[in-house]
Design an enzyme around this catalytic site. Structure first.
Site, PDB file in Angstrom:
ATOM      1  N   SER A   1     -11.346   0.976   2.176  1.00 13.78           N
ATOM      2  CA  SER A   1     -10.673   0.380   3.331  1.00 13.78           C
ATOM      3  C   SER A   1      -9.956   1.469   4.135  1.00 13.78           C
ATOM      4  O   SER A   1      -9.137   2.206   3.596  1.00 13.78           O
ATOM      5  CB  SER A   1      -9.663  -0.670   2.885  1.00 13.78           C
ATOM      6  OG  SER A   1     -10.323  -1.759   2.273  1.00 13.78           O
TER       7      SER A   1
ATOM      8  N   GLU B   1      -4.891   3.586   6.045  1.00 16.13           N
ATOM      9  CA  GLU B   1      -4.724   3.431   4.600  1.00 16.13           C
ATOM     10  C   GLU B   1      -5.293   4.642   3.895  1.00 16.13           C
ATOM     11  O   GLU B   1      -4.758   5.105   2.892  1.00 16.13           O
ATOM     12  CB  GLU B   1      -5.412   2.151   4.119  1.00 16.13           C
ATOM     13  CG  GLU B   1      -5.236   1.874   2.642  1.00 16.13           C
ATOM     14  CD  GLU B   1      -5.762   0.502   2.226  1.00 16.13           C
ATOM     15  OE1 GLU B   1      -6.348   0.407   1.133  1.00 16.13           O
ATOM     16  OE2 GLU B   1      -5.591  -0.456   2.981  1.00 16.13           O
TER      17      GLU B   1
ATOM     18  N   ARG C   1       0.796  -1.229   0.000  1.00 15.51           N
ATOM     19  CA  ARG C   1       0.000   0.000   0.000  1.00 15.51           C
ATOM     20  C   ARG C   1       0.831   1.283   0.000  1.00 15.51           C
ATOM     21  O   ARG C   1       0.437   2.293   0.564  1.00 15.51           O
ATOM     22  CB  ARG C   1      -0.988   0.004   1.179  1.00 15.51           C
ATOM     23  CG  ARG C   1      -2.030  -1.120   1.113  1.00 15.51           C
ATOM     24  CD  ARG C   1      -2.904  -0.995  -0.134  1.00 15.51           C
ATOM     25  NE  ARG C   1      -3.820  -2.130  -0.231  1.00 15.51           N
ATOM     26  CZ  ARG C   1      -3.593  -3.236  -0.937  1.00 15.51           C
ATOM     27  NH1 ARG C   1      -2.455  -3.339  -1.629  1.00 15.51           N
ATOM     28  NH2 ARG C   1      -4.468  -4.223  -0.986  1.00 15.51           N
TER      29      ARG C   1
END
Length: 306
Positions: A228, A298, A179
């Site tokens: 998310s 995130e 990520r």
């Protein structure tokens, strides 16, 4: 709050600028959460050359941030000082396929890249169909879903530096990790190329249907959300930790942890950026107290708190 209007000075210093400059432009409408204050300046470049010209002449002390479709973003209520750049689909949204390669501008939706690949019988990019963002965001955060990540298919990417210079990055140059990428944050990506494998149409479409069905049945995709919220800790799932900490349905003001998927936060209608960020921090505290595991955001959070 309103920031000082610096657009006249910028226009005077950049007589050949072709893009649009807007002062104190609301950013809430540009995010999926529909929250946040204004940008001191919102710039929409006409094309890559226009972007390079702007960055070359922009005063170095002015902060710069890039937004796409705002699907993974919380803008704080005080807004963004400096310049927010938004690459338009019209100028940066083209996609095309040739052989086993798909080329895309960074304002192209990830979903469109998956469709372009599928139409050319290029497999390996079906996971993009389940990511509600743009290619620019996918490059910056190594976006992934359903077992695939951007790093698995990227061939190379093009970006403009803060001084207006053009750079080409190979897959290795991107320094992808989970990520995230290791490229200088000041680089603004403008296009990318992806390589897949020639695959039969039925296999590709079946995989894309699986991805879509998963999103519709497991995620609150019709809510005002940001996708998310937290990264999955090594060997664990963020949503399971959040659920185990008793946070399913937890509320702060107009913000709520989704009942459907605990790793999604929702604006139930009247949330502020402060509500959403406070809820996220509350979830982090409760998970840490319950499991000893620290969750990491995130979703990107930008701007001035109020």
């Amino acid at each position: 709050m309103a920031f000082p209007d610096i657009t006249p000075d910028l226009k005077a210093a950049m007589p050949q600028l072709r893009g649009r400059l807007l002062a104190n432009q609301s950013l809430a409408e540009l995010t999926w959460f529909r929250v946040g204050g204004p940008a001191q300046v919102l710039f929409t470049p006409a094309d890559e050359d226009d972007l390079a010209y702007f960055l070359k002449l922009l005063p170095k002390e002015l902060p710069v941030y890039v937004v796409g479709v705002g699907s993974n973003l919380i803008v704080r209520d005080g807004g963004m000082e400096g310049v927010v750049i938004r690459l338009s689909p019209r100028a940066f949204g083209e996609t095309r396929a040739e052989g086993d390669i798909v080329s895309a501008g960074t304002a192209a939706l990830d979903k469109r890249v998956a469709e372009t690949a599928a139409s050319a019988d290029i497999g390996g990019m079906e996971f993009f169909f389940g990511i509600p963002g743009t290619i620019g965001g996918a490059l910056r955060m190594n976006a992934g879903a359903n077992g695939g990540e951007t790093k698995d298919v990227l061939l190379d990417a093009v970006g403009i530096g803060r001084d207006g210079t053009r750079h080409v990055f190979s897959n290795a140059d991107m320094k992808f990790v989970y990520r995230n990428s290791g490229v200088d944050p000041s680089i603004i990506f403008t296009s990318a190329r992806f390589r897949g494998k020639i695959t039969d149409t039925e296999t590709i479409r079946a995989r894309m249907n699986e991805v879509q069905n998963h999103r519709e049945t497991a995620q609150p995709i019709r809510e005002k959300t940001g996708g998310s919220t937290f990264k999955n800790p090594p060997g664990n799932s963020a949503w399971k930790l959040i659920d185990a900490a008793g946070c399913r349905g937890l509320r702060v003001g107009g913000a709520q942890v989704s009942e459907m998927h605990c790793n999604f936060l929702i604006n139930t209608g009247n949330a502020t950026g402060h509500d959403i960020e406070t809820l996220g921090e509350t979830v982090r505290e409760r998970v840490k107290a319950n499991s000893g595991i620290e969750l990491h955001w995130e979703i990107k959070r930008i701007g001035i708190p109020v």
